[in-house]
Design an enzyme around this catalytic site. Sequence first.
Site, PDB file in Angstrom:
ATOM      1  CB  CYS A  39      -0.888   0.035   1.239  1.00 26.08           C
ATOM      2  SG  CYS A  39      -1.970  -1.379   1.329  1.00 26.08           S
ATOM      3  CG  ASN A  63       0.191   2.530   3.540  1.00 20.50           C
ATOM      4  OD1 ASN A  63      -0.822   2.547   2.854  1.00 20.50           O
ATOM      5  ND2 ASN A  63       1.358   3.000   3.123  1.00 20.50           N
ATOM      6  N   GLY A  64      -0.956  -0.628   6.547  1.00 16.88           N
ATOM      7  CA  GLY A  64      -0.780  -1.437   7.760  1.00 16.88           C
ATOM      8  C   GLY A  64      -1.990  -2.319   7.995  1.00 16.88           C
ATOM      9  CD  GLU A  95      17.254 -14.508  -4.902  1.00 20.55           C
ATOM     10  OE1 GLU A  95      16.559 -14.782  -3.907  1.00 20.55           O
ATOM     11  OE2 GLU A  95      17.003 -13.559  -5.667  1.00 20.55           O
ATOM     12  CE  LYS A 153      14.090 -12.802  -7.515  1.00 19.95           C
ATOM     13  NZ  LYS A 153      14.788 -12.292  -6.397  1.00 19.95           N
ATOM     14  CD  GLU A 207      10.253 -12.989  -6.201  1.00 20.99           C
ATOM     15  OE1 GLU A 207       9.891 -11.967  -5.620  1.00 20.99           O
ATOM     16  OE2 GLU A 207      11.425 -13.169  -6.570  1.00 20.99           O
ATOM     17  CG  HIS A 266      18.734 -37.216   2.811  1.00 21.58           C
ATOM     18  ND1 HIS A 266      19.062 -38.367   3.490  1.00 21.58           N
ATOM     19  CD2 HIS A 266      19.905 -36.632   2.466  1.00 21.58           C
ATOM     20  CE1 HIS A 266      20.378 -38.467   3.571  1.00 21.58           C
ATOM     21  NE2 HIS A 266      20.908 -37.432   2.957  1.00 21.58           N
ATOM     22  CE  LYS A 309      11.975  -3.596  -4.919  1.00 22.64           C
ATOM     23  NZ  LYS A 309      12.692  -4.820  -5.303  1.00 22.64           N
TER      24      LYS A 309
HETATM   25  C1  F6R Z   1      12.085 -11.268  -3.853  1.00 23.66           C
HETATM   26  C2  F6R Z   1      12.012 -10.080  -3.013  1.00 23.66           C
HETATM   27  C3  F6R Z   1      11.550 -10.265  -1.618  1.00 23.66           C
HETATM   28  C4  F6R Z   1      12.312  -9.306  -0.668  1.00 23.66           C
HETATM   29  C5  F6R Z   1      11.713  -9.404   0.741  1.00 23.66           C
HETATM   30  C6  F6R Z   1      12.475  -8.536   1.714  1.00 23.66           C
HETATM   31  O1  F6R Z   1      12.540 -10.964  -5.135  1.00 23.66           O
HETATM   32  O2  F6R Z   1      12.294  -8.990  -3.432  1.00 23.66           O
HETATM   33  O3  F6R Z   1      11.662 -11.572  -1.194  1.00 23.66           O
HETATM   34  O4  F6R Z   1      13.651  -9.667  -0.654  1.00 23.66           O
HETATM   35  O5  F6R Z   1      10.383  -8.993   0.693  1.00 23.66           O
HETATM   36  O6  F6R Z   1      12.457  -7.207   1.343  1.00 23.66           O
HETATM   37  P1  F6R Z   1      13.521  -6.201   1.883  1.00 23.66           P
HETATM   38  O7  F6R Z   1      14.842  -6.574   1.332  1.00 23.66           O
HETATM   39  O8  F6R Z   1      13.066  -4.853   1.380  1.00 23.66           O
HETATM   40  O9  F6R Z   1      13.491  -6.284   3.369  1.00 23.66           O
END
Ligand code: F6R
Length: 617
Positions: free
Chosen positions: A2, A101-102, A485, A489, A492, A508, A612
């Site tokens: 938000c 927000n929240g 990781e 990716k 996502e 395992h 984000k």
């Molecule tokens: C994945 C991604 C998320 C962030 C996570 C932590 O591509 O971007 O997994 O890494 O939400 O976010 P930050 O780094 O902002 O604490």
Amino acid sequence: MCGIVGVVGAKSPINVIIDGLKKLEYRGYDSAGIAVINDKNFVIVKEEGKIIKLENKLKPWQKKLRNCEIAIGHTRWATHGKPSKENAHPHYSNKVCVVHNGIIENYDKLKINLQKDKSLKFLSETDTEVLPHLIEKHLIKTNDLKQALTQACAEIHGTFALAVIFKDHPDVIAVAKRGSPLVIGVGEKENYVASDFYALANYTNKIIILEDDEFALIKSSEIEIFNKNHHQIERPIKTMESQKVKIGKDGYDHFMLKEIFEQPRVLEETIQGYINLADSSIHLPNFIFDLNKIKKITIIACGTSYYAGLAGKYIIEEISGINVEVDIASEFRYRHYPFSDDNLMIFVSQSGETADTLASLKYAKQNNQKILSIVNVAHSSMAQLSDVVIRTLAGPEIGVASTKAYTAQITVLSILAIHLANLRQKISPKEQGVLLKDLANTGTKMTQMLDDNEIRNIKKIAYYLAKSKNLLYIGRSVSQITAFESALKFRELTYVNAQGISAGELKHGTIALIDKKMPVIVIAPHNSKNELFEKTMSNAQEVNARGGKIILVSSKKGLTSFNKNSKYKIEIPELNGIIQEALIPIIPMQLLAYYVALFKNHDVDQPRNLAKSVTVE
Ligand code: F6R
């Protein structure tokens, strides 16, 4: 997640709000809305979907609302109630209109209480909608904006950043904050509020950062900040680095692609920021505590930043010999953790605002721990609460899927590892020089991974993987973290079930998944010091024996040794040491996820359901 934008005193408040909301688009959202006061009435316009829809819907209003001077706007990322026009903010009562927000954790109890007044109508499924009714209830009782706001907030459990406008006070935006970020922008005869400075970057570079349980009444030429007892508080006005934060794709199709390609430059800038290669010295910000007394490190983070922390563990333990524990923030914050005086707590976060990481930081702070944060956003909440901040110098990361922030975090953790090793004389000055040179050479090797031939090969493999319903990644040591990781990716961006597994763990249990339809990406850098190459290849053979389709990521020697047994190959350069192993193979893996998502026609920069900056628990 938000976003909030508000303005008072502006000539065209709607344009300010739309511009600000567009700046926050990258954070991920599913609906947007705006409220203005016109002739002592609220005009509220909301839309599900992209901001452009809201903008189009507002066009007929522009003329009618040309004398308005106050507006609040919001982008919503659904938590309570599905994405819809009804659930979009602002929410309102008769005289009060709110963006939030929240999460209001006790909203159901508050709602039941409020509903005792049968005249109140609730129009949405959201937690937020209790807020305007609650504030109005207190406003009727007290006839005072400050009291109404503070008393309403005293009843709320959970986190919030609020911007509120009032039908009977069309010259003021009231704001409050607990746990979610909120900044006030200071302009000339117009003032602003936003959940993120970027939203205001075109209008002002002067900001006031509100702290938890602080409130403000913002008018066009006056800002009054106060605490819950209504005592006035002075807060410094900070000047941000640049007034116009340019956020563009620079000719790339997507922010994500641009950010993948930016990685060699980000690495170089981070190195220039903290290392003098001429004399092999490291220059980190001043530590207000004695790093020599640190016996253990605990790294806390979420998502990709958590994986950067795990890579950091392997790097710090190998180079400095210090024991490192890594935990997911959503777990750590509720753990009965045995804190100790010789522990250094490191919080890793791109945004510096992630709710769970921030709560973990506060938990550690309450327990008198030494706190270092590695964040990308300079004035973030985590940066403000930490004893020491080492910034990743990645620049704004707009693609929701993190790429350059990840490699920047690993770069900073690597520099810290070398610094710690030097302090405890685990390495000689000569060895430090070699490690720093290898780190500096990493940028050139990253660039090799981004050339046209590599991209053509990745696209070919992406075309094949776009048809697959599952995908496994395996690796050992720090390449195992790359596997984790890479799988994140892939999930996502492609919405396909991908998993990263430690290669040695495969037998395992997970090996039961292997059949002729299962692609397995084997991340196995090959160099003379990497004793684990052979072991990873044995695991690859086990996959091969069961018909799994291997995509091998290795240097020329490694690829040759496994020649006929892999369906596809991704060649990486010869790597020197663990830091390069953490930073190089992830580049083609980011590209692979990107191109598979493109083949599937997905929104690469804003994948579904993602935000984000995750500012709710
Ligand atoms: C994945 C991604 C998320 C962030 C996570 C932590 O591509 O971007 O997994 O890494 O939400 O976010 P930050 O780094 O902002 O604490």
